[in-house]
Design an enzyme around this catalytic site. Structure first.
Site, mmCIF file in Angstrom:
data_model
loop_
_atom_site.group_PDB
_atom_site.id
_atom_site.type_symbol
_atom_site.label_atom_id
_atom_site.label_comp_id
_atom_site.label_asym_id
_atom_site.label_seq_id
_atom_site.Cartn_x
_atom_site.Cartn_y
_atom_site.Cartn_z
ATOM 1 C CB SER A 25 5.573 18.654 5.204
ATOM 2 O OG SER A 25 5.987 17.350 5.563
ATOM 3 N N GLY A 26 8.275 19.974 5.160
ATOM 4 C CA GLY A 26 9.652 19.945 5.622
ATOM 5 C C GLY A 26 10.696 20.153 4.553
ATOM 6 C CE1 TYR A 55 14.512 8.999 11.860
ATOM 7 C CE2 TYR A 55 16.415 9.468 13.235
ATOM 8 C CZ TYR A 55 15.638 9.751 12.139
ATOM 9 O OH TYR A 55 15.984 10.800 11.310
#
Length: 305
Positions: free
Chosen positions: A28-29, A175
């Site tokens: 994906s992406g 993150y």
């Protein structure tokens, strides 16, 4: 196509026939868009992800262009799964010409993995570290290793104690810290490859803020909805633009010999001071090997000054 990732990256005319490319997180992406572009450029594409149906769909789309593709399933939160991916890649190929470490994510809740480290750090850094270092001897001369980092690394500093607990878990810090680790890992890898006279380059990059990539689904509800509809905002790029960043680092002839750099907007950029800390890079390298319980790859006494 003028708006294709390969055209945006200026590599549409690069012939990738006979080259084998592994792209993690390519169901994906931006990973998916880059994988499809690699197929159009003639490469043999190794697609990776957790979702077999999504992975096989990408393979089918690549093969419809006449290129070759294979899907490999592996959960980056599991060491055995990554080791299995490494084994499968070795068995399925004679060597790699490009490895794009793109798999990763932003995770709202904190938990420790089987290694006793925070989930985000494990998925975003430790698994790419393990995959890359254990496939180094499977990479061909002139291979390129590309790691998807982020501008979100700015503001973080390396804290290897904090990742061993989730008592003070903060999703954005986790993150940002993992993306800092991506840059430190890539620069240390480049240095150690150079010291060992191994003809492989390693670079990291910021792909841009990309609502269409699906990344923003991990953010809190109101912010996720705001960003997902924000394609018009300054600084927000498309999936094709983000994939182009991967392709530029992987195939641009202009940077064939460039190693140890951090790219954004297809240009070398200066990352944060913490991302340029060679002592931190060396500590991260050794720590990663220790926590994974593997011999230190490309062992060296110290990093370059």
């Amino acid at each position: 196509m003028a708006d294709s990732p390969e055209a945006i990256a200026g590599v549409a005319d690069v012939d990738c026939s006979g080259k084998t490319v592994l792209i993690t997180g390519s169901t994906s992406g931006i990973g998916r868009a880059a994988a499809l572009a690699c197929g159009r450029m003639g490469a043999d594409v190794l697609v990776h992800g957790r979702d077999a149906a999504a992975g096989n769909a990408v393979v089918d789309e690549i093969e419809s262009t006449g290129a070759s593709a294979t899907f490999f399933q592996a959960d980056f939160a599991e060491v055995d799964a990554v080791e299995g991916l490494i084994s499968s890649v070795r068995k399925a190929t004679t060597g790699l010409d490009v490895l794009i470490n793109n798999a990763g994510g932003f995770f709202r809740s904190g938990e420790l993995t089987e290694l006793g480290v925070e989930y985000t750090f494990h998925v975003n850094h430790l698994s790419p570290y393990l995959l890359t270092t254990e496939l180094l001897d499977h990479c061909n001369d002139g291979a390129r290793i590309v790691t998807t980092a982020s501008g979100a690394h700015r503001g973080a500093s390396l804290d290897l104690d904090r990742i061993e607990s989730v008592d003070s878990y903060a999703a954005m810090w986790a993150y940002s810290h993992s993306k800092l680790a991506n840059i430190l890992f890539s620069s240390e890898l480049a240095w150690r490859l150079g010291e060992a006279d191994i003809e492989i380059t390693a670079n990291s990059l910021h792909p841009g803020a990309i609502p269409g990539s699906g990344f923003w689904r991990f953010l809190p509800g109101p912010l996720s909805r705001l960003v997902s509809g924000a394609g018009w905002l300054p600084g927000v790029t498309t999936v094709a633009d983000g994939a182009a960043e991967l392709l530029h680092a992987a195939f641009s002839p202009r940077i064939a010999s460039v190693s140890g750099r951090y790219f954004a907007s297809q240009r070398p950029q200066t990352p944060s001071e913490a991302a340029r800390d060679t002592d931190a890079a060396n500590r991260l390298w050794s720590y990663s090997a220790d926590v994974l319980d593997i011999p230190e790859p490309l062992a060296a006494e110290s990093t370059a000054e």
